[in-house]
Design an enzyme around this catalytic site. Structure first.
Site, short mmCIF file in Angstrom:
data_model
loop_
_atom_site.label_atom_id
_atom_site.label_comp_id
_atom_site.label_asym_id
_atom_site.label_seq_id
_atom_site.Cartn_x
_atom_site.Cartn_y
_atom_site.Cartn_z
N SER A 27 -11.71 -7.24 1.24
CA SER A 27 -10.47 -7.90 0.85
C SER A 27 -9.45 -6.82 0.55
O SER A 27 -9.79 -5.63 0.47
CB SER A 27 -10.70 -8.77 -0.39
OG SER A 27 -11.10 -7.94 -1.47
N VAL A 57 -13.47 -4.59 -2.84
CA VAL A 57 -12.24 -5.04 -3.52
C VAL A 57 -11.35 -3.83 -3.79
O VAL A 57 -11.82 -2.79 -4.28
CB VAL A 57 -12.57 -5.75 -4.85
CG1 VAL A 57 -11.30 -6.35 -5.45
CG2 VAL A 57 -13.61 -6.84 -4.64
N ILE A 84 -15.45 -0.21 -4.30
CA ILE A 84 -14.08 -0.07 -4.77
C ILE A 84 -13.25 0.51 -3.63
O ILE A 84 -13.50 1.63 -3.16
CB ILE A 84 -14.02 0.88 -6.00
CG1 ILE A 84 -15.03 0.45 -7.08
CG2 ILE A 84 -12.59 0.93 -6.55
CD1 ILE A 84 -14.82 -0.92 -7.66
N LYS A 85 -12.31 -0.29 -3.16
CA LYS A 85 -11.44 0.19 -2.07
C LYS A 85 -10.28 0.95 -2.67
O LYS A 85 -9.55 0.45 -3.54
CB LYS A 85 -10.89 -0.99 -1.27
CG LYS A 85 -11.86 -1.50 -0.21
CD LYS A 85 -11.26 -2.68 0.54
CE LYS A 85 -10.35 -2.24 1.67
NZ LYS A 85 -9.80 -3.44 2.38
N VAL A 86 -10.09 2.16 -2.18
CA VAL A 86 -9.04 3.03 -2.72
C VAL A 86 -8.25 3.60 -1.54
O VAL A 86 -8.84 4.14 -0.60
CB VAL A 86 -9.67 4.20 -3.53
CG1 VAL A 86 -8.57 5.06 -4.15
CG2 VAL A 86 -10.62 3.68 -4.60
#
Ligand code: G3P
Length: 223
Positions: A27, A57, A84-86
């Protein structure tokens, strides 16, 4: 090869999780905003549908400090195994480095160049997400860029995987996989387009007509 759904739509997630052997859900803030739902309840519902499968996310802060706090909130509420999308800019790479030192799972996103992927991989990102269609729109050869990433990782024994994203058609998805991406994340509609089209319908209708001409409405288990 990993097939991931790039959506936060609950109905789609239920339906496609039933049909395909998806690796998980990705997402981003745009995808989540589209659902017009409360942030954590929506993500918790997704988690309950997909069980142990991957949930990626994205953080929204612009500083390392903010992103780390967001990451902590995400893992507290959604589980330590949340990816964890960064975004892969300098502040993002710094954040990824800290997250990896804390044992978090990390997906480097907003990747337009192999250089970003290389730097994200150097701090231990689990996945890098090159934006196939957006790169094409900038006259970047997406296939070559993904091929370069794959070559770099393979020849340096880097474990980081490539999850190609941002697709507008099914050929782009194939191109990304053929270029060396281990995973693709695409909208539910694109997966449907891969296996539902008039040619396939016509082949199936032809078989049904030939069967019926000989066996009528009997099914195999009735013969
Ligand atoms: O999740 C990020 C990526 O899928 C963006 O796609 O369609 O907004 O270019 P798009």
């Amino acid at each position: 090869m990993e097939i991931i759904l790039d959506t936060a739509n609950l109905e789609d997630i239920r339906r496609y999780n039933d049909i395909y052997d998806i690796t998980g859900i990705t997402s981003n803030p745009t995808i989540l905003a589209k659902e017009k739902a409360e942030f954590f309840p929506l993500l918790l519902e997704i988690r309950s549908i997909i069980g142990e499968k991957q949930l990626h996310v994205q953080v929204t802060g612009s500083t390392c400090e903010e992103m780390l706090k967001e990451a902590e909130a995400l893992t507290d509420r959604l589980g330590k195994d949340t990816y964890i999308k960064v975004p892969a800019n300098e502040e993002g790479i710094k954040t990824m480095k800290v997250l990896k030192s804390r044992g978090n799972r990390v997906t480097a996103t907003a990747i337009y160049m192999p250089q970003q992927a290389m730097l994200a991989a150097s701090v231990g990102a689990d996945y890098v997400a090159p934006y196939f269609n957006r790169m094409n729109n900038m006259n970047v050869d997406s296939k070559k860029a993904i091929g370069d990433m794959a070559w770099l990782f393979e020849h340096n024994q880097i474990q980081t995987k490539i999850v190609a994203a941002s697709f507008k058609n099914t050929q782009q998805v194939m191109d990304a996989l053929m270029a060396g991406a281990q995973a693709v994340t695409a909208s539910p509609e694109l997966y449907t387009q891969m296996v539902e089209n008039p040619m396939i319908d016509s082949a199936i209708a032809g078989f049904a007509a030939d069967w019926e001409a000989t066996y009528g409405d009997k099914r195999i288990y009735e013969l």
